[in-house]
Design a protein around this motif. Structure first.
Motif, PDB file in Angstrom:
ATOM      1  N   HIS A  57       3.061  -8.614  10.292  1.00 10.32           N
ATOM      2  CA  HIS A  57       3.649  -7.953   9.336  1.00 10.32           C
ATOM      3  C   HIS A  57       3.858  -6.637   9.138  1.00 10.32           C
ATOM      4  O   HIS A  57       4.554  -6.056   8.501  1.00 10.32           O
ATOM      5  CB  HIS A  57       2.802  -8.649   8.082  1.00 10.32           C
ATOM      6  N   HIS A  58       2.972  -5.967   9.458  1.00  6.01           N
ATOM      7  CA  HIS A  58       2.926  -4.455   9.933  1.00  6.01           C
ATOM      8  C   HIS A  58       4.276  -4.016  10.407  1.00  6.01           C
ATOM      9  O   HIS A  58       4.788  -3.244  10.110  1.00  6.01           O
ATOM     10  CB  HIS A  58       1.664  -3.800  10.318  1.00  6.01           C
ATOM     11  N   ILE A  59       4.300  -4.660  11.750  1.00  8.51           N
ATOM     12  CA  ILE A  59       5.671  -4.316  12.425  1.00  8.51           C
ATOM     13  C   ILE A  59       6.829  -4.381  11.827  1.00  8.51           C
ATOM     14  O   ILE A  59       7.815  -3.521  11.561  1.00  8.51           O
ATOM     15  CB  ILE A  59       5.733  -5.270  13.648  1.00  8.51           C
ATOM     16  N   TYR A  85       1.439   4.251   2.859  1.00  7.69           N
ATOM     17  CA  TYR A  85       0.025   3.854   3.272  1.00  7.69           C
ATOM     18  C   TYR A  85      -0.002   2.707   3.934  1.00  7.69           C
ATOM     19  O   TYR A  85      -0.006   1.544   3.322  1.00  7.69           O
ATOM     20  CB  TYR A  85      -0.938   3.885   2.115  1.00  7.69           C
ATOM     21  N   GLU A  86       0.347   2.807   5.334  1.00 12.25           N
ATOM     22  CA  GLU A  86       0.325   1.612   6.253  1.00 12.25           C
ATOM     23  C   GLU A  86      -0.873   0.588   5.871  1.00 12.25           C
ATOM     24  O   GLU A  86      -0.817  -0.625   5.749  1.00 12.25           O
ATOM     25  CB  GLU A  86       0.879   1.711   7.496  1.00 12.25           C
ATOM     26  N   ASP A  87      -2.092   1.214   5.745  1.00  9.78           N
ATOM     27  CA  ASP A  87      -3.312   0.324   5.686  1.00  9.78           C
ATOM     28  C   ASP A  87      -3.286  -0.319   4.445  1.00  9.78           C
ATOM     29  O   ASP A  87      -3.883  -1.333   4.338  1.00  9.78           O
ATOM     30  CB  ASP A  87      -4.506   1.323   5.953  1.00  9.78           C
ATOM     31  N   TRP A 150       8.374   3.000  21.329  1.00  8.90           N
ATOM     32  CA  TRP A 150       6.963   3.025  21.656  1.00  8.90           C
ATOM     33  C   TRP A 150       6.037   2.179  20.736  1.00  8.90           C
ATOM     34  O   TRP A 150       4.986   1.689  21.024  1.00  8.90           O
ATOM     35  CB  TRP A 150       6.216   4.559  21.428  1.00  8.90           C
ATOM     36  N   HIS A 151       6.450   2.218  19.443  1.00  6.22           N
ATOM     37  CA  HIS A 151       5.796   1.251  18.526  1.00  6.22           C
ATOM     38  C   HIS A 151       5.888  -0.160  18.791  1.00  6.22           C
ATOM     39  O   HIS A 151       4.534  -0.679  18.659  1.00  6.22           O
ATOM     40  CB  HIS A 151       6.114   1.758  17.126  1.00  6.22           C
ATOM     41  N   CYS A 152       6.714  -0.605  19.347  1.00  4.88           N
ATOM     42  CA  CYS A 152       7.076  -1.948  19.672  1.00  4.88           C
ATOM     43  C   CYS A 152       5.907  -2.227  20.571  1.00  4.88           C
ATOM     44  O   CYS A 152       4.997  -3.089  20.679  1.00  4.88           O
ATOM     45  CB  CYS A 152       8.314  -2.283  20.156  1.00  4.88           C
ATOM     46  N   HIS A 154       3.278  -0.578  21.806  1.00  5.69           N
ATOM     47  CA  HIS A 154       1.903  -0.335  21.096  1.00  5.69           C
ATOM     48  C   HIS A 154       1.269  -1.523  20.428  1.00  5.69           C
ATOM     49  O   HIS A 154       0.203  -1.911  20.898  1.00  5.69           O
ATOM     50  CB  HIS A 154       2.236   1.026  20.277  1.00  5.69           C
ATOM     51  N   HIS A 155       1.965  -1.986  19.691  1.00  7.10           N
ATOM     52  CA  HIS A 155       1.414  -3.172  18.941  1.00  7.10           C
ATOM     53  C   HIS A 155       1.556  -4.525  19.482  1.00  7.10           C
ATOM     54  O   HIS A 155       0.748  -5.397  19.612  1.00  7.10           O
ATOM     55  CB  HIS A 155       2.000  -3.421  17.684  1.00  7.10           C
ATOM     56  N   TYR A 156       2.563  -4.507  20.546  1.00  9.66           N
ATOM     57  CA  TYR A 156       2.559  -5.883  21.396  1.00  9.66           C
ATOM     58  C   TYR A 156       1.483  -5.837  22.101  1.00  9.66           C
ATOM     59  O   TYR A 156       0.842  -6.846  22.395  1.00  9.66           O
ATOM     60  CB  TYR A 156       3.789  -5.667  22.374  1.00  9.66           C
TER      61      TYR A 156
HETATM   62 NI    NI Z   1       1.867   0.810  13.779  1.00  9.85          NI
END
Ligand code: NI
Length: 169
Positions: A57-59, A85-87, A150-152, A154-156
């Motif tokens: 859900h964050h992605i 605030y993503e957290d 990178w973000h893709c 990173h979370h993958y």
């Molecule tokens: Ni992230």
């Protein structure tokens, strides 16, 4: 996994590689998580970290925000973007409990639209910048494509490494 490494000089080849990462990511992510059980989706990828469900859900939420920043940057003069605030987003009830298909579908549609748009940007479009309010840092759109590629990955890898450690794959 650390931080994105964006080269000082960004070549067309970097940009096209990054756009390819964004293009193939929805299917890669879907294949990674589609057979996970509910209990696996609700497992943290590291102690005190997000669950797999929260990561998915964050992605979706993160890339949704990013897409909007690209549009702002091409329609305003060096806009100061809205941080979030993503957290706290990840702690909202839907991030913790909603079916991941909602975000998998969102990511698929969003990336298709995003990639279409990115492929049509000119060199001067790609050099446009927005200002991140944390540190008043200028970020060009071409850098930002690299950051989200990178973000893709990173979370993958957060999910992939968890699955390897747990023997789920
Ligand atoms: Ni992230």
């Amino acid at each position: 996994m650390g931080k994105p490494q964006i080269p000082e000089v960004i070549l067309d080849a970097h940009i096209s590689d990054w756009i390819t990462v964004l293009e193939v990511f929805p299917e890669r992510l879907k294949s990674l998580v589609e057979n996970l059980l509910e209990v696996q989706l609700d497992t943290c990828y590291r102690p005190e970290g997000w669950t797999v469900r929260q990561v998915v859900h964050h992605i979706s939420d993160s890339h949704h925000n990013s897409y909007t920043r690209f549009k702002w940057t091409l329609t305003e003069n060096q806009p100061v973007i809205k941080a979030y605030y993503e957290d706290r987003w990840a702690a909202l009830f839907d991030s913790k409990s909603a079916p991941i298909e909602l975000s998998i579908n969102t990511i698929k549609a969003l990336h298709a639209k995003w990639v279409y748009f990115l492929k049509g940007l000119s060199k001067s479009d790609l050099e446009q910048v927005f200002i991140h309010p944390e540190g008043n840092e200028k970020v060009s759109l071409q850098e930002n494509i690299g950051i989200y590629a990178w973000h893709c990955n990173h979370h993958y890898e957060h999910i992939n490494q968890l699955m390897i450690r747990k023997g789920w794959k």
